[in-house]
Design an enzyme around this catalytic site. Structure first.
Site, PDB file in Angstrom:
ATOM      1  N   ARG A 107       0.821  -1.219   0.000  1.00  0.00           N
ATOM      2  CA  ARG A 107       0.000   0.000   0.000  1.00  0.00           C
ATOM      3  C   ARG A 107       0.853   1.267   0.000  1.00  0.00           C
ATOM      4  NH1 ARG A 107      -2.588  -3.699   2.976  1.00  0.00           N
ATOM      5  NH2 ARG A 107      -1.783  -2.888   4.939  1.00  0.00           N
ATOM      6  N   GLU A 124       4.863  -9.504  16.376  1.00  0.00           N
ATOM      7  CA  GLU A 124       4.317 -10.016  17.634  1.00  0.00           C
ATOM      8  C   GLU A 124       4.597 -11.519  17.734  1.00  0.00           C
ATOM      9  OE1 GLU A 124       0.213  -9.797  20.215  1.00  0.00           O
ATOM     10  OE2 GLU A 124       0.179  -9.200  18.102  1.00  0.00           O
TER      11      GLU A 124
END
Ligand code: AMP
Length: 175
Positions: A60, A97
């Site tokens: 993006r 994460e």
């Protein structure tokens, strides 16, 4: 916070996995006025910085990165996910994460002395942008601004990018 632009962002809960609220920019991109306004604000922030290259992060970051490069009379450099760039490249791996991720840049994309604007759609924890900064600096580029459409302020991504000129148009203080 740019409320006018914020109204064009669509929240998609539980994408790409449960618990994540995905900030979808396609609803902004498809609107001609919102698209023009966004490019114009990003351009105003960057126009006096002597930028020679805009580096966009896949995928993006390519959209506004490309539009900005053209407006700034700068070159465009893609920073991509592994195994997409065809020529000689360098990589940077960073922590997520759960697990790690890697991004790559062509070795000849940046030359020493290039003044680089790094762009991505969204700043979350800052890991992706920090890795991109490392790639640019390894090639001798100077990161003169890092711009994002959206900043998830509560994730403190700015901490990882301390010392850089960080700009974001739409800020969320909480999920
Ligand atoms: P980070 O490395 O944590 O700053 O994550 C930034 C990258 O992940 C950007 O390339 C974003 O496009 C993507 N990203 C992270 N969180 C979201 C979210 N909530 N909505 C949309 N994209 C996201």
């Amino acid at each position: 916070m740019n409320n006018e632009l914020a109204s064009f962002i669509r929240d998609v809960p539980d994408f790409p996995k449960k618990g994540i609220i995905f900030k979808d920019i396609t609803t902004l991109l498809k609107n001609p006025e919102a698209l023009t306004k966004t490019v114009s604000i990003l351009y105003e922030l960057a126009k006096d910085k002597g930028i020679s290259k805009v580096a966009g992060i896949e995928s993006r970051g390519f959209i506004f990165g490309g539009l900005l490069a053209e407006k700034l009379n700068a070159g465009f450099v893609p920073i991509r996910k592994p195994n997409k760039l065809p020529a000689e490249k360098i990589s940077e791996t960073y922590a997520l994460e759960y697990g790690t991720d890697t991004i790559e840049i062509h070795k000849d994309a940046i030359i020493p002395g290039d003044r680089v604007l790094l762009h991505d759609d969204l700043l979350a924890t800052g890991g992706t942008a920090q890795a991109a900064v490392k790639l640019i600096e390894k090639l001798g580029g100077e990161v003169v601004q890092i711009s994002f459409l959206i900043e998830l302020v509560f994730l403190n991504g700015r901490e990882l990018l301390k010392g850089y000129d960080i700009q974001s148009l739409i800020k969320y203080d909480a999920e």
